[in-house]
Design a protein around this motif. Structure first.
Motif, PDB file in Angstrom:
ATOM      1  N   SER A  33     -36.495 -15.283 -54.743  1.00 53.06           N
ATOM      2  CA  SER A  33     -36.149 -15.810 -53.418  1.00 53.06           C
ATOM      3  C   SER A  33     -37.136 -16.882 -52.945  1.00 53.06           C
ATOM      4  N   GLN A  35     -38.404 -19.206 -54.851  1.00 55.21           N
ATOM      5  CA  GLN A  35     -38.217 -20.450 -55.594  1.00 55.21           C
ATOM      6  C   GLN A  35     -37.562 -21.493 -54.685  1.00 55.21           C
ATOM      7  N   PRO A  36     -37.859 -22.788 -54.905  1.00 57.85           N
ATOM      8  CA  PRO A  36     -37.257 -23.839 -54.063  1.00 57.85           C
ATOM      9  C   PRO A  36     -35.737 -23.851 -54.164  1.00 57.85           C
ATOM     10  N   ASN A  37     -35.095 -24.350 -53.117  1.00 61.70           N
ATOM     11  CA  ASN A  37     -33.633 -24.454 -53.075  1.00 61.70           C
ATOM     12  C   ASN A  37     -33.120 -25.709 -53.763  1.00 61.70           C
ATOM     13  N   GLU A  38     -34.028 -26.619 -54.089  1.00 63.56           N
ATOM     14  CA  GLU A  38     -33.660 -27.869 -54.751  1.00 63.56           C
ATOM     15  C   GLU A  38     -34.691 -28.172 -55.827  1.00 63.56           C
ATOM     16  N   CYS A 128     -23.066 -26.307 -62.970  1.00 60.88           N
ATOM     17  CA  CYS A 128     -24.030 -26.934 -62.054  1.00 60.88           C
ATOM     18  C   CYS A 128     -23.561 -28.355 -61.750  1.00 60.88           C
ATOM     19  N   LYS A 152     -29.214 -28.858 -56.258  1.00 58.96           N
ATOM     20  CA  LYS A 152     -29.429 -27.605 -55.536  1.00 58.96           C
ATOM     21  C   LYS A 152     -29.656 -26.489 -56.556  1.00 58.96           C
ATOM     22  N   VAL A 153     -30.351 -25.455 -56.134  1.00 60.73           N
ATOM     23  CA  VAL A 153     -30.667 -24.339 -57.017  1.00 60.73           C
ATOM     24  C   VAL A 153     -30.101 -23.060 -56.406  1.00 60.73           C
ATOM     25  N   ASP A 154     -29.077 -22.492 -57.070  1.00 60.82           N
ATOM     26  CA  ASP A 154     -28.508 -21.234 -56.588  1.00 60.82           C
ATOM     27  C   ASP A 154     -29.347 -20.059 -57.111  1.00 60.82           C
ATOM     28  N   LEU A 155     -28.930 -18.848 -56.780  1.00 59.09           N
ATOM     29  CA  LEU A 155     -29.714 -17.661 -57.123  1.00 59.09           C
ATOM     30  C   LEU A 155     -29.928 -17.520 -58.625  1.00 59.09           C
ATOM     31  N   LYS A 158     -32.375 -20.085 -59.783  1.00 58.47           N
ATOM     32  CA  LYS A 158     -33.741 -19.734 -59.374  1.00 58.47           C
ATOM     33  C   LYS A 158     -34.362 -18.764 -60.375  1.00 58.47           C
TER      34      LYS A 158
END
Length: 194
Positions: A33, A35-38, A128, A152-155, A158
């Protein structure tokens, strides 16, 4: 009814392992959680060739076979080209092995000898959507080419980023591709000035 010492010891070990697994899962969930979102990966390389020589090698997907590191991931990969042969609207679709995956790239903006923006859609090995940008900055008789990818980085991504250093993995591939692009462009520039 009292438990025997052996059963009590086994029960304590099982309980200890269960608590340990719960703590480990909780720690992993926190790490994921955080980890960056992007993400963004960027590499640059100076090439002894003017932008007008380097640019077409990126602006035409048919030319990527000669320099793109992704073309080497699967010698049996199939590619199809759609739309214009170069510039905005050009599309390349590919399908390959587990290393190459499958997806499409579409040039969404092309500023001659300055920049190219590409929409990257991967469908395998994972879904992606990333933005890819190439810029061509003149520096004397040379060009500094910068290759960037962001998204963007999803779960799930991440979790993947916890295990794999995406900047190193993609960055090394970008460096390899830029080195091949440099070699091709410099040979072409040298041939035209000889």
């Amino acid at each position: 009814m009292a438990l025997s010492p052996v059963k009590r010891r086994v029960l304590n070990i099982v309980l200890f392992l269960l608590i340990g697994l719960i703590v480990l899962a909780f720690a992993l969930a926190i790490a994921v959680s955080l980890q960056p979102n992007e993400f963004q990966v960027t590499r640059s390389m100076k090439m002894d060739a003017p932008p007008e020589v380097v640019f077409p090698h990126v602006n035409q997907f048919a030319a990527w076979k000669a320099w793109s590191p992704y073309e080497k991931l699967d010698p049996n990969m199939t590619t199809t080209l759609e739309g214009p042969t170069a510039g905005q609207g050009a599309v390349m679709r590919w399908a390959g092995n587990g290393n190459a995956g499958a997806g499409s790239t579409t040039i969404v903006q092309s500023e001659p000898n300055e920049s190219i923006q590409i929409d990257l859609q991967m469908t395998a090995p994972m879904d992606c959507h990333n933005d890819v940008v190439f810029t061509f900055r003149p520096e004397g008789k040379s060009t500094v080419v910068t290759w960037s990818m962001s998204g963007k980085v999803d779960l799930m991504a991440k979790f993947f980023h916890l295990i794999i250093d995406i900047d190193k993995m993609c960055g090394d591939q970008f460096t390899e591709g830029l080195a091949s692009l440099k070699e091709i462009s410099e040979k072409q520039a040298s041939a035209t000035t000889s």
